[in-house]
Motif scaffolding. Structure first.
Motif, PDB file in Angstrom:
ATOM      1  N   MET A  50       3.128  73.385  72.937  1.00  0.00           N
ATOM      2  CA  MET A  50       2.968  74.183  74.134  1.00  0.00           C
ATOM      3  C   MET A  50       3.998  73.738  75.175  1.00  0.00           C
ATOM      4  N   PRO A  51       4.771  74.677  75.687  1.00  0.00           N
ATOM      5  CA  PRO A  51       5.748  74.277  76.708  1.00  0.00           C
ATOM      6  C   PRO A  51       5.071  73.863  78.011  1.00  0.00           C
ATOM      7  N   VAL A  52       5.731  72.959  78.697  1.00  0.00           N
ATOM      8  CA  VAL A  52       5.323  72.526  80.023  1.00  0.00           C
ATOM      9  C   VAL A  52       6.447  72.958  80.949  1.00  0.00           C
ATOM     10  N   TYR A  53       6.100  73.411  82.142  1.00  0.00           N
ATOM     11  CA  TYR A  53       7.089  73.946  83.074  1.00  0.00           C
ATOM     12  C   TYR A  53       7.318  72.971  84.222  1.00  0.00           C
ATOM     13  N   LEU A  54       8.580  72.832  84.617  1.00  0.00           N
ATOM     14  CA  LEU A  54       8.974  71.934  85.691  1.00  0.00           C
ATOM     15  C   LEU A  54       9.486  72.750  86.868  1.00  0.00           C
ATOM     16  N   ILE A  55       8.897  72.521  88.027  1.00  0.00           N
ATOM     17  CA  ILE A  55       9.356  73.133  89.265  1.00  0.00           C
ATOM     18  C   ILE A  55       9.554  71.985  90.237  1.00  0.00           C
ATOM     19  N   ASP A  56      10.810  71.674  90.515  1.00  0.00           N
ATOM     20  CA  ASP A  56      11.090  70.493  91.308  1.00  0.00           C
ATOM     21  C   ASP A  56      12.349  70.698  92.121  1.00  0.00           C
ATOM     22  N   SER A  57      12.315  70.236  93.335  1.00  0.00           N
ATOM     23  CA  SER A  57      13.471  70.371  94.215  1.00  0.00           C
ATOM     24  C   SER A  57      14.368  69.150  94.184  1.00  0.00           C
ATOM     25  N   GLN A  58      13.910  68.085  93.570  1.00  0.00           N
ATOM     26  CA  GLN A  58      14.667  66.834  93.561  1.00  0.00           C
ATOM     27  C   GLN A  58      15.221  66.558  92.172  1.00  0.00           C
ATOM     28  N   LEU A  59      16.462  66.129  92.133  1.00  0.00           N
ATOM     29  CA  LEU A  59      17.043  65.663  90.883  1.00  0.00           C
ATOM     30  C   LEU A  59      17.101  64.149  90.950  1.00  0.00           C
ATOM     31  N   ASP A  60      16.440  63.505  90.012  1.00  0.00           N
ATOM     32  CA  ASP A  60      16.417  62.051  90.002  1.00  0.00           C
ATOM     33  C   ASP A  60      16.222  61.553  88.579  1.00  0.00           C
ATOM     34  N   ASP A  61      16.099  60.249  88.417  1.00  0.00           N
ATOM     35  CA  ASP A  61      15.939  59.664  87.090  1.00  0.00           C
ATOM     36  C   ASP A  61      14.667  60.137  86.395  1.00  0.00           C
ATOM     37  N   CYS A  62      13.718  60.552  87.158  1.00  0.00           N
ATOM     38  CA  CYS A  62      12.459  61.056  86.615  1.00  0.00           C
ATOM     39  C   CYS A  62      12.715  62.252  85.689  1.00  0.00           C
ATOM     40  N   HIS A  63      13.678  63.098  86.032  1.00  0.00           N
ATOM     41  CA  HIS A  63      13.968  64.280  85.211  1.00  0.00           C
ATOM     42  C   HIS A  63      14.429  63.896  83.812  1.00  0.00           C
ATOM     43  N   ALA A  64      15.314  62.919  83.732  1.00  0.00           N
ATOM     44  CA  ALA A  64      15.801  62.485  82.425  1.00  0.00           C
ATOM     45  C   ALA A  64      14.643  62.012  81.557  1.00  0.00           C
ATOM     46  N   ARG A  65      13.753  61.267  82.137  1.00  0.00           N
ATOM     47  CA  ARG A  65      12.589  60.772  81.395  1.00  0.00           C
ATOM     48  C   ARG A  65      11.685  61.924  80.963  1.00  0.00           C
ATOM     49  N   LEU A  66      11.456  62.884  81.851  1.00  0.00           N
ATOM     50  CA  LEU A  66      10.615  64.026  81.501  1.00  0.00           C
ATOM     51  C   LEU A  66      11.225  64.830  80.346  1.00  0.00           C
ATOM     52  N   TYR A  67      12.522  65.088  80.423  1.00  0.00           N
ATOM     53  CA  TYR A  67      13.183  65.852  79.358  1.00  0.00           C
ATOM     54  C   TYR A  67      13.220  65.088  78.042  1.00  0.00           C
ATOM     55  N   THR A  68      13.318  63.773  78.105  1.00  0.00           N
ATOM     56  CA  THR A  68      13.306  62.965  76.888  1.00  0.00           C
ATOM     57  C   THR A  68      11.924  62.967  76.248  1.00  0.00           C
ATOM     58  N   ASP A  69      10.911  62.755  77.059  1.00  0.00           N
ATOM     59  CA  ASP A  69       9.546  62.634  76.534  1.00  0.00           C
ATOM     60  C   ASP A  69       8.881  63.974  76.250  1.00  0.00           C
ATOM     61  N   LEU A  70       9.332  65.021  76.923  1.00  0.00           N
ATOM     62  CA  LEU A  70       8.726  66.350  76.762  1.00  0.00           C
ATOM     63  C   LEU A  70       9.816  67.356  76.374  1.00  0.00           C
ATOM     64  N   PRO A  71      10.180  67.403  75.097  1.00  0.00           N
ATOM     65  CA  PRO A  71      11.298  68.248  74.679  1.00  0.00           C
ATOM     66  C   PRO A  71      11.083  69.744  74.927  1.00  0.00           C
ATOM     67  N   ASP A  72       9.845  70.176  75.074  1.00  0.00           N
ATOM     68  CA  ASP A  72       9.558  71.586  75.338  1.00  0.00           C
ATOM     69  C   ASP A  72       9.537  71.910  76.828  1.00  0.00           C
ATOM     70  N   LEU A  73       9.980  70.984  77.671  1.00  0.00           N
ATOM     71  CA  LEU A  73       9.970  71.185  79.114  1.00  0.00           C
ATOM     72  C   LEU A  73      10.930  72.319  79.483  1.00  0.00           C
ATOM     73  N   VAL A  74      10.439  73.253  80.299  1.00  0.00           N
ATOM     74  CA  VAL A  74      11.221  74.404  80.738  1.00  0.00           C
ATOM     75  C   VAL A  74      11.302  74.368  82.255  1.00  0.00           C
ATOM     76  N   GLU A  75      12.501  74.359  82.789  1.00  0.00           N
ATOM     77  CA  GLU A  75      12.670  74.321  84.237  1.00  0.00           C
ATOM     78  C   GLU A  75      12.620  75.740  84.807  1.00  0.00           C
ATOM     79  N   LEU A  76      11.858  75.896  85.883  1.00  0.00           N
ATOM     80  CA  LEU A  76      11.709  77.188  86.557  1.00  0.00           C
ATOM     81  C   LEU A  76      11.994  77.020  88.039  1.00  0.00           C
ATOM     82  N   SER A  77      12.319  78.120  88.677  1.00  0.00           N
ATOM     83  CA  SER A  77      12.430  78.107  90.136  1.00  0.00           C
ATOM     84  C   SER A  77      11.060  78.449  90.718  1.00  0.00           C
TER      85      SER A  77
END
Length: 106
Positions: free
Chosen positions: A1-28
């Motif tokens: 099941m995909p998980v959706y990311l809505i975030d205004s900040q780009l930081d190291d947290c994003h790299a970890r989320l994308y690594t651990d959750l390969p189905d992560l989909v970024e949305l506005s």
């Protein structure tokens, strides 16, 4: 099941989320209304508080946003994570949250 990311900040947290959750989909923020209400969103705590959508949400906050985390939980966020201290085993934690929500919905 995909998980959706809505975030205004780009930081190291994003790299970890994308690594651990390969189905992560970024949305506005504008795309939230296109998601069914059962889709899980991970979002910046400030965006969640300002826009409050119906989808289940895990909020991300900095270490100085404790008050905002508390407000998000009071307004229905499923969980709140500190950006610099994401929990281990993210897929398993998300699965537990989804299972818990499914049982509470029955």
């Amino acid at each position: 099941m995909p998980v959706y990311l809505i975030d205004s900040q780009l930081d190291d947290c994003h790299a970890r989320l994308y690594t651990d959750l390969p189905d992560l989909v970024e949305l506005s923020i504008d795309e939230i209304s296109t998601l069914p209400t059962d889709k899980l969103i991970i979002a910046d705590v400030s965006l969640y508080l300002a826009n409050q959508w119906p989808q289940p949400t895990i909020v991300l906050a900095s270490t100085i946003q404790g008050n905002e985390l508390a407000q998000a939980w009071q307004r229905g966020a499923w969980a709140g994570w500190i950006r610099e201290q994401l929990p281990n085993a993210l897929p398993e934690i998300i699965e537990q949250l989804l299972t818990q929500h499914l049982h509470q919905s029955d």
